[in-house]
Enzyme design. Structure first.
Site, PDB file in Angstrom:
ATOM      1  N   CYS A 255       0.828  -1.206   0.000  1.00  0.00           N
ATOM      2  CA  CYS A 255       0.000   0.000   0.000  1.00  0.00           C
ATOM      3  C   CYS A 255       0.859   1.252   0.000  1.00  0.00           C
ATOM      4  CB  CYS A 255      -0.900   0.042   1.237  1.00  0.00           C
ATOM      5  SG  CYS A 255      -1.976  -1.387   1.472  1.00  0.00           S
TER       6      CYS A 255
ATOM      7  N   CYS B 177      -2.933   4.850   2.905  1.00  0.00           N
ATOM      8  CA  CYS B 177      -4.025   3.909   2.678  1.00  0.00           C
ATOM      9  C   CYS B 177      -5.045   3.983   3.824  1.00  0.00           C
ATOM     10  CB  CYS B 177      -3.487   2.485   2.587  1.00  0.00           C
ATOM     11  SG  CYS B 177      -4.768   1.248   2.254  1.00  0.00           S
TER      12      CYS B 177
ATOM     13  N   CYS C 246      -2.625  -3.031  -3.485  1.00  0.00           N
ATOM     14  CA  CYS C 246      -3.903  -2.838  -2.794  1.00  0.00           C
ATOM     15  C   CYS C 246      -4.914  -2.247  -3.768  1.00  0.00           C
ATOM     16  CB  CYS C 246      -3.702  -1.901  -1.602  1.00  0.00           C
ATOM     17  SG  CYS C 246      -5.210  -1.433  -0.743  1.00  0.00           S
TER      18      CYS C 246
ATOM     19  N   CYS D  73      -6.203   1.559  -2.211  1.00  0.00           N
ATOM     20  CA  CYS D  73      -5.417   2.804  -2.295  1.00  0.00           C
ATOM     21  C   CYS D  73      -4.611   2.926  -3.576  1.00  0.00           C
ATOM     22  CB  CYS D  73      -4.490   2.929  -1.086  1.00  0.00           C
ATOM     23  SG  CYS D  73      -3.085   1.765  -1.075  1.00  0.00           S
TER      24      CYS D  73
END
Length: 533
Positions: free
Chosen positions: A33, A37, A64, A67
């Site tokens: 991430c 995030c 991810c 994000c």
């Protein structure tokens, strides 16, 4: 930020200032991430940190979906650094590995392929192939989510060598097949009735082109950069349409496989990502976590997409770190009031370094460059508003009929005496430019600042040796963000347009703080009128 505990604090506070500066991965979920995030913060014992998205991918983590860490602005560190790693990252961003392979990258850098591999892996945790692969995967995701291109055509447009390589890469990085990623994007649009909201990713399909959101970090002085580009727009190649606050910058692009037209909109209001609830965000970052510029690209060959995006990002200085700039310049009594008055002021780069060099050396108002365009530029297949031509290449400006010193400059660019590509050695390029008859140190320093995107230019020649000691001390206090200091001084009317040296200030440098305070209290200077570049 080198300490893992400090990185974890940034993750815990969802501090968007560090998006793109590092990435974190969660071993229990297998995803990586960006620091901001919005998901629940993982336990420290389960977190690993990476300098690049490619390193996280190489370690087996996937991006991810919430994000979209692959879509963050690039690290400003690569614009500051002049060493092998910094230059290599700029070359990779410009697509050199995709076009010329690792061998081509090594030749441009002047090192062996083994040395390049070793240094990139040591610092970034990934070699040039992995870094280029991460770039291709992001391009493919944008195309999947913003166009209706057949998957086969899309794979080659993103730079993949085969459909199998494309499918394997997308599954590995995004945990889904290309068809699943496209269907998921369509589902989000159907549920919300709005474009996909990934900061820095695609936003919607555009007739005849690709619509993107180009992410930036921190505050962004949009009006100032549109003012800067508007007064320098060369008719036929560039235009700025619309009224103040709703302008659109448009220009033609000469690219590797074809040509294109880029359009960037001036935001009409704040454009920021949705934030977590109050109390979960570092106070220093609240209200200033970046946003995006709406961009549309129409390309004759979609293989140029990544390169076109990177050139627009350089032009609008979207990978800058305004927090680091403000911390350094804001502490200077000469610049503190100016920095506070105009947070997020950028140092515009160039969409085409060689074009900008020609424009600077040619001098005069934009119409003078437009005459060169009409005489030597390649006409577009169809006129598009005020856009009619591509700017001529250096090879097209070496004839006897071209006036000096433009002809000498273009001959040097054409034969490789002067190199202005994305990862060029900035010091060598500046020295070579300054040695050309009719160019000189000031023009060379300005070209280095804009064409090569150097944030550390603030004195003609920038060797740190020229000028009185007082001037060197003032400029040295601004390093490595001298270019931003110059833009603040230009904008406030405290430095003559086009000058880069502190010595050009009216009066002595010691009088600057008081004059800066006066400018920072609200005296608005007119948009900077400078050389045609």
């Amino acid at each position: 930020m080198r300490d893992d505990d400090a990185r974890y604090e940034a993750v815990s506070s969802r501090d968007a200032r560090f998006d793109g500066e590092f990435f974190f991965a969660v071993v229990t979920t297998g995803i990586y991430c960006r620091p901001s995030c919005p998901a629940v913060t993982p336990k420290r014992v389960n977190v690993r940190f990476f300098v690049s998205a490619a390193a996280a991918q190489a370690a087996g983590f996937r991006a991810c979906r919430r994000c979209r860490p692959d879509a963050v602005p690039g690290s400003a560190e690569w614009n500051v650094r002049a060493d092998l790693v910094g230059r290599a990252m700029r070359f990779i961003g410009d697509g050199v590995v995709d076009r010329e392979g690792v061998g081509g990258l090594a030749r441009r850098l002047g090192y062996s392929a083994r040395q390049v591999q070793r240094q990139l892996t040591a610092e970034l945790g990934a070699g040039p192939v992995a870094l280029a692969r991460a770039r291709r995967a992001h391009t493919a995701r944008v195309l999947l989510q913003t166009t209706d291109l057949p998957v086969t055509e899309l794979a080659f447009a993103a730079g993949f060598a085969s459909i199998r390589q494309f499918n394997d890469t997308m599954r590995e990085i995004y945990a889904g097949t290309p068809s699943e990623l496209r269907a998921a994007a369509a589902g989000r649009r159907g549920r919300t009735g709005a474009p996909s909201q990934g900061a820095g990713g695609g936003s919607r399909s555009a007739p005849g082109g690709i619509a993107l959101r180009l992410a930036y970090r921190g505050p962004y002085a949009t009006a100032e950069i549109f003012d800067f580009l508007q007064v320098r727009a060369v008719p036929g190649v560039e235009e700025v349409c619309g009224s103040h606050g709703t302008r659109t910058y448009r220009r033609t692009l000469r690219l590797t496989y074809g040509s294109g037209i880029a359009e960037v909109d001036e935001p009409t209001g704040p454009r920021t990502r949705k934030r977590p609830p109050a109390g979960l965000v570092c106070p220093a970052a609240r209200g200033a976590d970046g946003g995006w510029l709406e961009c549309r690209l129409r390309l004759t060959d979609l293989r140029d997409l990544s390169t076109a995006v990177q050139r627009v990002r350089r032009l609008f200085d979207l990978d800058a770190d305004p927090y680091a700039v403000a911390e350094r310049l804001g502490a200077d009594p000469a610049l503190g009031p100016l920095v506070a008055a105009r947070p997020g002021l950028r140092s515009p780069g160039a969409a085409d370094p060689e074009e900008l060099a020609v424009r600077i050396v040619l001098g005069g108002p934009p119409e003078r460059a437009a005459e060169l365009v009409r005489a030597y530029g390649k006409p577009l297949d169809a006129v598009d508003g005020g856009l009619t031509h591509l700017f001529p290449t250096p090879g097209e400006l070496t004839g006897e009929e071209v006036a000096e010193p433009v002809r000498t400059l273009c001959a040097a660019l054409a034969d490789g005496t002067v190199v202005l590509d994305a990862g060029a050695d900035r010091y060598a390029a500046e020295r070579a430019l300054a040695a050309l008859p009719g160019v000189g140190a000031k023009a060379a320093a300005y070209i280095r600042m804009r064409a090569l995107g150097d944030p550390d230019v603030g004195d003609a020649g920038d060797s740190g040796e020229g000028g009185p000691p007082g001037e060197r001390a003032v400029a040295g206090a601004w390093r490595p963000w001298g270019a931003y200091a110059v833009h603040h001084l230009w904008r406030a009317g405290l430095l003559p347009a086009g000058e880069l040296s502190v010595g050009e200030l009216s009066g002595c440098a010691g009088a600057l703080p008081g004059r800066a305070e006066e400018a920072g209290r609200g005296r608005e200077a007119a948009p900077v009128a400078a050389p045609v570049g």
